[in-house]
Scaffold this motif. Structure first.
Motif, short mmCIF file in Angstrom:
data_model
loop_
_atom_site.label_atom_id
_atom_site.label_comp_id
_atom_site.label_asym_id
_atom_site.label_seq_id
_atom_site.Cartn_x
_atom_site.Cartn_y
_atom_site.Cartn_z
N MET A 1 0.97 -1.05 -0.04
CA MET A 1 0.07 0.01 -0.01
C MET A 1 0.80 1.42 -0.04
SD MET A 1 -2.89 1.21 -0.04
CE MET A 1 -4.01 -0.02 0.28
N GLU A 2 1.80 1.19 0.73
CA GLU A 2 2.80 2.35 0.89
C GLU A 2 3.68 2.54 -0.52
OE1 GLU A 2 6.75 3.90 2.97
OE2 GLU A 2 5.92 1.81 3.55
N ASN A 3 3.85 1.51 -1.27
CA ASN A 3 4.42 1.83 -2.59
C ASN A 3 3.32 2.51 -3.48
OD1 ASN A 3 6.98 0.58 -1.92
ND2 ASN A 3 6.05 -1.51 -2.09
N TRP A 4 2.14 1.97 -3.59
CA TRP A 4 1.38 2.64 -4.36
C TRP A 4 0.90 3.89 -3.95
CZ3 TRP A 4 0.75 0.53 -8.93
CH2 TRP A 4 1.20 -0.85 -9.07
N SER A 5 1.10 4.38 -2.65
CA SER A 5 0.93 5.77 -2.29
C SER A 5 1.96 6.77 -3.09
CB SER A 5 0.67 5.88 -0.87
OG SER A 5 -0.19 5.05 -0.27
N LEU A 6 3.28 6.06 -2.88
CA LEU A 6 4.40 6.75 -3.65
C LEU A 6 4.27 6.90 -5.20
CD1 LEU A 6 7.38 5.25 -1.45
CD2 LEU A 6 6.44 7.34 -1.08
N VAL A 7 3.52 5.83 -5.74
CA VAL A 7 3.53 5.98 -7.05
C VAL A 7 2.40 6.93 -7.50
CG1 VAL A 7 2.66 4.56 -8.99
CG2 VAL A 7 4.06 3.43 -7.63
N SER A 8 1.31 7.04 -6.71
CA SER A 8 0.47 8.15 -6.66
C SER A 8 0.93 9.50 -6.76
CB SER A 8 -0.71 7.98 -5.66
OG SER A 8 -1.27 6.72 -5.86
N ILE A 9 1.85 9.76 -5.77
CA ILE A 9 2.62 10.93 -5.58
C ILE A 9 3.31 11.25 -6.74
CG2 ILE A 9 4.19 12.24 -4.45
CD1 ILE A 9 3.33 10.79 -1.98
N CYS A 10 4.09 10.17 -7.50
CA CYS A 10 4.80 10.26 -8.59
C CYS A 10 3.92 10.65 -9.68
CB CYS A 10 5.85 8.91 -9.08
SG CYS A 10 7.03 8.51 -7.84
N VAL A 11 3.02 10.15 -9.83
CA VAL A 11 1.90 10.46 -10.98
C VAL A 11 1.54 11.89 -10.94
CG1 VAL A 11 -0.21 9.98 -12.05
CG2 VAL A 11 1.25 7.90 -11.38
N LEU A 12 1.13 12.42 -9.64
CA LEU A 12 0.71 13.69 -9.39
C LEU A 12 1.97 14.65 -9.75
CD1 LEU A 12 -1.30 13.24 -5.98
CD2 LEU A 12 -2.07 13.89 -8.43
N PHE A 13 3.16 14.39 -9.44
CA PHE A 13 4.40 15.31 -9.93
C PHE A 13 4.41 15.27 -11.36
CE2 PHE A 13 6.51 14.75 -5.47
CZ PHE A 13 6.64 16.33 -5.38
N GLY A 14 4.32 14.05 -12.15
CA GLY A 14 4.30 14.08 -13.45
C GLY A 14 3.24 14.94 -14.27
N LEU A 15 2.04 14.89 -13.53
CA LEU A 15 0.89 15.55 -14.07
C LEU A 15 1.06 16.77 -13.91
CD1 LEU A 15 -2.15 13.44 -13.28
CD2 LEU A 15 -0.98 13.31 -15.17
N THR A 16 1.66 17.33 -12.71
CA THR A 16 1.79 18.96 -12.54
C THR A 16 3.06 19.45 -13.13
OG1 THR A 16 1.17 18.46 -9.94
CG2 THR A 16 2.58 20.39 -10.47
N ALA A 17 3.83 18.74 -13.43
CA ALA A 17 5.09 19.23 -14.51
C ALA A 17 4.48 19.34 -15.84
CB ALA A 17 6.21 17.96 -14.53
N ARG A 18 3.65 18.36 -16.33
CA ARG A 18 2.99 18.72 -17.67
C ARG A 18 2.16 19.67 -17.63
NH1 ARG A 18 4.58 13.41 -17.28
NH2 ARG A 18 4.72 12.26 -18.80
N TRP A 19 1.41 19.83 -16.66
CA TRP A 19 0.20 21.03 -16.84
C TRP A 19 1.13 22.33 -16.80
CZ3 TRP A 19 -3.83 20.68 -19.31
CH2 TRP A 19 -4.57 21.47 -19.19
N ALA A 20 2.14 22.40 -15.97
CA ALA A 20 2.97 23.58 -15.80
C ALA A 20 3.56 23.96 -17.07
CB ALA A 20 4.02 23.61 -14.51
N VAL A 21 4.02 23.13 -17.58
CA VAL A 21 4.67 23.49 -19.18
C VAL A 21 3.39 23.82 -20.18
CG1 VAL A 21 5.80 22.44 -21.13
CG2 VAL A 21 6.48 21.73 -18.88
N SER A 22 2.30 23.26 -20.17
CA SER A 22 1.25 23.76 -20.74
C SER A 22 0.82 24.97 -20.71
CB SER A 22 0.27 22.66 -20.67
OG SER A 22 -0.62 22.96 -19.48
N LEU A 23 0.95 25.70 -19.63
CA LEU A 23 0.55 27.10 -19.26
C LEU A 23 1.19 27.94 -20.14
CD1 LEU A 23 0.19 26.82 -15.34
CD2 LEU A 23 -1.83 26.81 -17.16
N ASN A 24 2.66 27.57 -20.74
CA ASN A 24 3.37 28.59 -21.32
C ASN A 24 2.97 28.73 -22.79
OD1 ASN A 24 5.96 29.43 -19.40
ND2 ASN A 24 5.47 27.23 -18.90
N SER A 25 3.65 29.39 -23.36
CA SER A 25 3.41 29.71 -24.91
C SER A 25 4.07 28.48 -25.57
CB SER A 25 4.11 31.28 -25.38
OG SER A 25 3.43 31.46 -26.71
N TYR A 26 3.89 28.61 -26.93
CA TYR A 26 4.33 27.57 -27.65
C TYR A 26 5.02 28.31 -29.05
CZ TYR A 26 -0.38 28.38 -29.73
OH TYR A 26 -1.15 29.12 -30.20
#
Length: 349
Positions: A1-26
């Motif tokens: 259960m602890e491992n999957w909690s850590l995986v969830s945090i990793c996924v959230l980090f990944g999603l946050t990085a993705r959306w942060a990049v998407s806020l910029n121009s292109y």
């Protein structure tokens, strides 16, 4: 259960990085007449929604191929069509034929960013998690770190979220192929990879490891017995999947040839003005464009593309005892992004 909690945090980090990049121009934002990759993806939705299939890859009065013409395989076109139907429900102006050209609005950009995120959530991220935990070696802590490192890989994030791309779909499907092959489901693995290849032709860089791994497994089981049966099953799966993906174009050989011509536009050479690549940078020091003829440039580029791939096919061909002998994702993922800028086979943008 602890491992999957850590995986969830990793996924959230990944999603946050993705959306942060998407806020910029292109690149190309507010710059007519092409408006960058954002307009390319939007235009493909416009074309696939409003025009019949037999006009998608042809130059017509309603489809100017010089203006972001489709040059990805059929699955990309079908995906564009699916997104177009959703866009039509939200705002018909986003995909209106001709009138929507150059459309830029906050609402539509949000929609386009969301389509990339949904693709990640449905295809790429689940494949990364399964690969890291069921096929990679090491402790659980190391597997969690693997998930985090892959999800934070800057090349993919910048291309998909900074420039409105869907590389996560083709890479995700290829990774699903690796995962299911690792679980022993060779037919499903073949199916997943063929789908990735029919989404982006750049997956050809991954095809040799897949081919050699499966062929090696058939040899190991004996081509006079179970190996032959496996080979037939894989061959049928590949052919049927290709046929289904290309079904709308199979009635006319001219359609097939035109699609292939769009997928492999070698006539454009190494120095097309829409793409900045290694060859353009090298040409500053060594005048490749002047020294070598166009044909020689193509042969040279093809050779430099094939050489590093050959180095990663011997292991999967001769070591079929374990999926650890299958380096496709780790070895070829980097090759993908390298050749994204060096190959004569453009990916359409």
């Amino acid at each position: 259960m602890e491992n999957w909690s850590l995986v969830s945090i990793c996924v959230l980090f990944g999603l946050t990085a993705r959306w942060a990049v998407s806020l910029n121009s292109y690149s190309g934002a507010g710059k007519p007449p092409m408006f960058g990759d954002y307009e390319a993806q939007r235009h493909w939705q416009e074309v696939t929604y409003n025009l019949p299939v037999h006009e998608w890859y042809f130059n017509t009065t309603d489809n100017n191929l010089n203006y972001w013409g489709l040059d990805y395989p059929p699955l990309t076109a079908y995906h564009s069509l699916l997104c177009a139907h959703v866009a039509k429900l939200i705002n018909p102006d986003w995909v209106e034929l001709h009138a929507s050209r150059g459309h830029e609005s906050y609402g539509h950009k949000l929609f386009m960013r969301a389509t990339v995120l949904v693709a990640d959530l449905l295809i790429y991220i689940p494949a990364v998690v399964l690969y890291s935990f069921y096929l990679s070696e090491g402790s659980n802590k190391k597997k969690v770190c693997t998930v985090l490192c892959i999800l934070l890989y800057p090349g993919l994030i910048l291309i998909d979220y900074g420039h409105f791309q869907y590389n996560s779909i083709s890479l995700g499907l290829a990774l699903w192929g690796v995962v299911v092959l690792g679980l022993g489901w060779d037919v499903l693995g073949s199916l997943a990879f063929v789908l990735s290849l029919n989404y982006k032709q750049m997956e050809l860089y991954h095809s040799l490891p897949f081919f050699c791994y499966l062929l090696g497994k058939c040899f190991k089981q004996g081509l006079a017995g179970r190996g032959l049966f496996l080979l037939v099953k894989i061959a049928v799966t590949v052919l049927v999947t290709f046929a289904l993906c290309w079904l709308p174009f199979l009635s006319d050989p001219g359609q097939i040839l035109q699609v292939v011509h769009r997928l492999f536009p070698v006539g454009r050479g190494l120095f097309e003005d829409k793409v900045a690549n290694t060859w353009c940078s090298l040409n500053v020091l060594i005048k490749i464009k002047t020294i070598l003829s166009t044909d020689t440039q193509l042969y040279f580029s093809g050779g430099t593309s094939l050489a590093p791939l050959l180095s990663c096919v011997s292991i999967p061909l001769f070591d079929t005892l374990t999926i650890s002998g299958f380096p496709t994702y780790k070895a070829c993922r980097g090759l993908y992004f390298y050749h994204r800028y060096t190959s004569t086979v453009r990916d359409g943008i």
